[in-house]
Each structure stands twice: as C-alpha cells, then as structure tokens.
Design a protein around this motif. Structure first.
Motif, PDB file in Angstrom:
ATOM      1  N   UNK A  26       0.883  -1.186   0.008  1.00 47.30           N
ATOM      2  CA  UNK A  26       0.059  -0.141   0.011  1.00 47.30           C
ATOM      3  C   UNK A  26       1.004   1.193   0.021  1.00 47.30           C
ATOM      4  N   UNK A  27       2.043   1.253   0.771  1.00 46.96           N
ATOM      5  CA  UNK A  27       2.637   2.401   0.817  1.00 46.96           C
ATOM      6  C   UNK A  27       3.573   2.608  -0.663  1.00 46.96           C
ATOM      7  N   UNK A  28       3.660   1.598  -1.195  1.00 42.87           N
ATOM      8  CA  UNK A  28       4.199   1.735  -2.616  1.00 42.87           C
ATOM      9  C   UNK A  28       3.374   1.954  -3.830  1.00 42.87           C
ATOM     10  N   UNK A  29       2.231   1.712  -3.568  1.00 45.24           N
ATOM     11  CA  UNK A  29       1.012   1.628  -4.637  1.00 45.24           C
ATOM     12  C   UNK A  29       0.037   2.883  -4.549  1.00 45.24           C
ATOM     13  N   UNK A  30      -0.490   3.084  -3.361  1.00 38.58           N
ATOM     14  CA  UNK A  30      -1.404   4.021  -3.213  1.00 38.58           C
ATOM     15  C   UNK A  30      -0.903   5.426  -3.177  1.00 38.58           C
ATOM     16  N   UNK A  31      -1.688   6.452  -3.694  1.00 40.75           N
ATOM     17  CA  UNK A  31      -2.900   6.396  -4.357  1.00 40.75           C
ATOM     18  C   UNK A  31      -3.060   6.151  -5.882  1.00 40.75           C
TER      19      UNK A  31
END
Length: 175
Positions: A26-31
């Motif tokens: 999530x830290x790599x891909x969001x948002x």
C-alpha cells in the motif's frame, strides 16, 4: 473450573505477515494503484485463510473446559458429566510420563477417527477421539481416559499436566 488456552503464536505470525505485506504494498502503490492494491490484498487473503484454518479448527474441536459447578467436561462440541468419568483412569493417565516431541508427533499421526470404513477408532479398537475432529492435530498431546461404562476417550490437549491435574481434582470431588 479449568479452561485450556490455545496457543495463538501461529495466527499472530500469519496475520502480522499479511498486514505487513499489504501495508508495504500500500505504501508503494497508493494512491495511484489503489484498485490493484485492493485486488492483490484480497488475493493474499485467500492465502491467509488456509493458514488460519488449523488454529480455527483447534479452537472449535480441541477447546477443553472443566466446570465443577455444572459437573461437566466439555471438549470441542461434546460434553460429558464428570460423574460418568472413571477416576481411576484419570489417575492412571496422571502417572504416565510426558511424551517427547517425537512421541507426540508419532501418537498424533496414529490417532485418527475419520468417518470412513476402517478409519474409525472403533474399527481399530482404539479409544474414541472426542471433540468432533477427525484426528489429533499434529504435535498435540493426547490423554486417554475411560467412562464408568468402559468406553475409552482420547482427548487432545496442549497442557497435559494442567488438564490432568484439574480433571483429577474434579473427578475426585464428584466421587
């Protein structure tokens, strides 16, 4: 009263690894890629659920509770009156040595009570496995006691000495 607490280490490791993995993703891909992150998180959940199946089944089928006020021994989905248990068989079980890890694994591999012809404990002349499961989970210890009617019962336990001490005291007081 005695309540056997089941270990939660494996569940905590699995859930912790899952949460750490999806948090990292999530830290790599969001948002930018939130939809992809949600899909991958759901796919990893499909991997997590089978890893939690064994601890969940142990909680259902191998939970032990001795209640002296109602005079019952509850193992998984089954319940027995303490007065129906043979106190002498409990004392014999107390006298047995604690098995080593290798002995526990060997005994649990042989303690099968599946509902198939030839796999039932009664077909082999073995004590009936109580609780509702088909076998003693690998590595768990099991205790064999009998009822006053002579039926052998195999109970899977994580803490043999504490369980037998509580059961011995409870059956002695039921006299």
């Amino acid at each position: 009263m005695y309540n056997e607490k089941l270990p939660r280490t494996w569940s905590a490791i699995c859930i912790g690894a899952y949460l750490a993995g999806i948090a990292y993703m999530g830290a790599q891909s969001i948002p930018e890629d939130t939809t992809v992150w949600l899909i991958v998180s759901a796919l990893f959940l499909v991997i997590l659920l089978p890893c939690l199946a064994v601890p969940l089944s142990k909680a259902i089928y191998n939970r032990i509770r001795i209640d002296r006020t109602s005079g019952t021994l509850r193992v998984g989905r089954e319940s027995f009156a303490l007065a129906d248990l043979e106190p002498g068989s409990v004392q014999i079980a107390v006298q047995y040595d604690h098995p080593t890890a290798a002995q526990r694994y060997a005994a649990s591999a042989a303690a099968i009570d599946a509902p198939f012809p030839g796999a039932r404990a009664a077909d082999r002349g073995a004590p009936r496995l109580v609780g509702g499961g088909w076998a003693v989970p690998m590595g768990m210890d099991s205790v064999v006691i009998s009822t006053r009617g002579g039926q052998g019962l195999r109970i899977a336990t994580h803490n043999r000495s504490a369980f037998l001490a509580a059961l011995s005291e409870a059956t002695r007081s039921m006299g």
